[in-house]
Design a protein around this motif. Sequence first.
Motif, PDB file in Angstrom:
ATOM      1  N   ILE A 368       0.822  -1.207   0.000  1.00  0.00           N
ATOM      2  CA  ILE A 368       0.000   0.000   0.000  1.00  0.00           C
ATOM      3  C   ILE A 368       0.857   1.258   0.000  1.00  0.00           C
ATOM      4  CG2 ILE A 368      -0.189   0.168   2.509  1.00  0.00           C
ATOM      5  CD1 ILE A 368      -2.943   0.950  -0.065  1.00  0.00           C
ATOM      6  N   THR A 369       2.130   1.144   0.391  1.00  0.00           N
ATOM      7  CA  THR A 369       3.030   2.305   0.389  1.00  0.00           C
ATOM      8  C   THR A 369       3.700   2.510  -0.958  1.00  0.00           C
ATOM      9  OG1 THR A 369       4.983   1.031   1.094  1.00  0.00           O
ATOM     10  CG2 THR A 369       3.529   1.882   2.820  1.00  0.00           C
ATOM     11  N   THR A 371       2.098   2.583  -4.140  1.00  0.00           N
ATOM     12  CA  THR A 371       1.049   2.699  -5.151  1.00  0.00           C
ATOM     13  C   THR A 371       1.430   3.588  -6.327  1.00  0.00           C
ATOM     14  OG1 THR A 371       0.072   4.427  -3.750  1.00  0.00           O
ATOM     15  CG2 THR A 371      -0.853   2.211  -3.575  1.00  0.00           C
ATOM     16  N   ARG A 377      -0.137  -1.225  -8.134  1.00  0.00           N
ATOM     17  CA  ARG A 377      -1.572  -0.964  -8.044  1.00  0.00           C
ATOM     18  C   ARG A 377      -2.374  -2.145  -8.575  1.00  0.00           C
ATOM     19  NH1 ARG A 377      -0.126   4.308  -9.765  1.00  0.00           N
ATOM     20  NH2 ARG A 377      -0.785   3.833 -11.901  1.00  0.00           N
ATOM     21  N   ARG A 388      -7.091  -5.941   1.843  1.00  0.00           N
ATOM     22  CA  ARG A 388      -6.552  -4.633   1.461  1.00  0.00           C
ATOM     23  C   ARG A 388      -6.677  -3.633   2.600  1.00  0.00           C
ATOM     24  NH1 ARG A 388      -9.824  -3.557  -4.035  1.00  0.00           N
ATOM     25  NH2 ARG A 388      -9.890  -5.716  -4.778  1.00  0.00           N
ATOM     26  N   PRO A 390      -7.004   0.489   3.410  1.00  0.00           N
ATOM     27  CA  PRO A 390      -7.482   1.661   2.669  1.00  0.00           C
ATOM     28  C   PRO A 390      -6.404   2.687   2.378  1.00  0.00           C
ATOM     29  CG  PRO A 390      -8.236   1.723   4.954  1.00  0.00           C
ATOM     30  CD  PRO A 390      -7.623   0.369   4.734  1.00  0.00           C
ATOM     31  N   ASN A 391      -5.392   2.776   3.236  1.00  0.00           N
ATOM     32  CA  ASN A 391      -4.330   3.769   3.053  1.00  0.00           C
ATOM     33  C   ASN A 391      -3.111   3.344   3.871  1.00  0.00           C
ATOM     34  OD1 ASN A 391      -4.783   4.794   5.852  1.00  0.00           O
ATOM     35  ND2 ASN A 391      -6.703   5.534   4.946  1.00  0.00           N
ATOM     36  N   PRO A 392      -1.947   3.960   3.627  1.00  0.00           N
ATOM     37  CA  PRO A 392      -0.736   3.583   4.375  1.00  0.00           C
ATOM     38  C   PRO A 392      -0.865   3.764   5.880  1.00  0.00           C
ATOM     39  CG  PRO A 392      -0.147   4.831   2.418  1.00  0.00           C
ATOM     40  CD  PRO A 392      -1.640   4.906   2.528  1.00  0.00           C
ATOM     41  N   ARG A 393      -1.622   4.776   6.316  1.00  0.00           N
ATOM     42  CA  ARG A 393      -1.769   5.002   7.761  1.00  0.00           C
ATOM     43  C   ARG A 393      -2.469   3.818   8.419  1.00  0.00           C
ATOM     44  NH1 ARG A 393      -1.919   9.281  11.404  1.00  0.00           N
ATOM     45  NH2 ARG A 393      -2.146   8.354  13.467  1.00  0.00           N
TER      46      ARG A 393
END
Length: 695
Positions: A368-369, A371, A377, A388, A390-393
């Motif tokens: 995910i980091t 993309t 992707r 999956r 949703p975001n790197p955080r």
Amino acid sequence: MTDQVVDTGGVRVSTQGSDENQFLGRTRELKELRADIERAGLDTLSGRKAPRARVLLIAGRPGSGRTALAEELVRQVADRYADGVLRARLSEPDGTPVPVARAARELLTALGRPVPPGAGEDDLTAALREALAGRRALLLLDDAAESEQVDALLPDAPQCLVVAVSGGPLTGITDVRPCTVGGLDTKSAVELLSRHTGSVRITVDPRSAEGLAEVCQGQPAALMLAGGWLAARPKAAVADLAKQLQAESDEGTALGRVFRLAYASLPVNAARMLRLLTLAPGGFVDPHTASALAGCSVDGARSILDDLVALGLLHTVASPLPQYEVPACLYAHLKARTETQDRPAELQLARARMLERTVRLLQSCRTITETDSPETRQKLLAMPQALRFPNPRAAADWLTLRRPALLASARAAVADGELDTLARRLMSQLVRALVVHVGTHAAADDLYAVHSLVLDVAERQNLPREKAAALLNLGDVDARTGRTQAALVRYRAALDAGREANDPYATGRAMESVGGAHLELGDYDRAADWFGRALAQRLARDERADAARLYGRIGAAHTFAGRYGEALRNWRAAVAGHRKNGDLAAHARALSELARVQEYAGRPEESLRTCQEAVEWARRAEDTRLQGALYLRLADTLEHLGDPAAAQLHRGAARRMLGEEPEEPDADEPGSEQATFEPEQDPNAYEIRSTSAED
């Protein structure tokens, strides 16, 4: 509405809709424990100053509510300890003692103290005592298996308090204040039942409720299982359950009898999942782990887990993500059923599914980091939605929360010995995820532990290439933490493994690292010799950038040895190599070192010209800090040549470039920029290099 939360032992409970946990009973025990905190110790009575923290022991069988009692005591007295509360669990769910070094690491991390990667138990416990010196802190050491564990973690601070929870006495620790926990009083036991069943059934038949509490021997864990069983059957009478348990009064403990009844009433799928949860490393489970173990969907696993919590067969863990814990008091009962009801092949398949799911989650956590890459992707889109982030955080938060379980997974996979291929993939992805989200240096302690496990697998499976990679990584951490002699041993072993694997990367890096270790140890002749061997290999493979860098390392070794002629020759070779490679910054740094050696050799005019050339190349490379350092070098040289006015101008230019008052370079430290041994930092330095390309 809050989720149901139950502490191990089951005295503290919260029902859905309540705002806080409510503690039941134990009034006498709490009063005695609080009095023991104030009571003078043996050292005080004899007129000596207490050398260590006061130790309170809460002893009782698993399921007796001993941990909940300790937590309630901590809650009541925590405000007296300004430096906070530290917690450590000293046993795995199956009763295996947690190594003292691991517990000390966790406590140091909680204190915000740096943990030296790879440090031994004595060093870590000494660092913990130092960190707690002068502090007023409270330590809760839960589920201590041995007195030695507690003794090693005791702070040398009389103002600290240690609350230890154990199954028996802590022999060998002086002045321990014990409190033995038995069953709850009848009133509290009945109240605990009513929290699960509702007050109506208890009110209409109080004698049966008291009889059920007596059959359960007042043990909180047994009472909670009984309450969960009744809550799931609104039409069942308390008297019916009491009679069923009384009929089995001669078979095992009270907890065992209630567990058998609760387990027998479970649906087949729920019973199977509950048994398989004992395979979860560390006893901590999330829906993904349960889903993989049982071979069902994540949503289906979450539903079953919540049902098991409602029955008192699982505990929820306070966490932003859904996490659950297998009660330690039920672990032996579940393990016995796993051994009799599940075939070994089925258990191995469940372990494999769990490891594979963990590998894929770690892969998703890292991917995910990245993309920015279309290929990455596409790989993410090909993953199931449940895997999956949703975001790197979100991925970083998951990695932080699941870190103990992930490390436990790696340890368990290696100890299993049957799934080494999956274990290697797991450790590879764990290393990459830690490096991406935490950073190489911040995660160095975890990385050291993982690479030690990699080494174990490589030696067991006779994989020299992976063995070399693990030894190099471990050696690098040893070198950075000052264990240079240990690093040298690692590097030599890595060289042997690299030669066995016919791996030029590993052998070249090992030779250079051996040279770096000798340089740090002050053996400059051997350092230059090993750098020369590494250089010969780089030249034979036409690896020009590495060759130019190695010329500089040889020059540094000769500089330390005072052989300035050899040093100048090698630094000139380094300058020429970097110039041919077009590396402007490296060219400027090599010229800077050449100027330094010229100055040591008594050639100030040559040093001045070389330094001026280095400034020009640093300007072209847009390396402002190097330009500032070079202006300071020029200022020193100009002062030696008798031009203080020009020297002052250059110092002013250095200050403007660096934006601060710069530190003067020490002219008495030859090659100071090379003085500290930093192992070569390669992009693959922390990568397990013989893993599948698909990972």
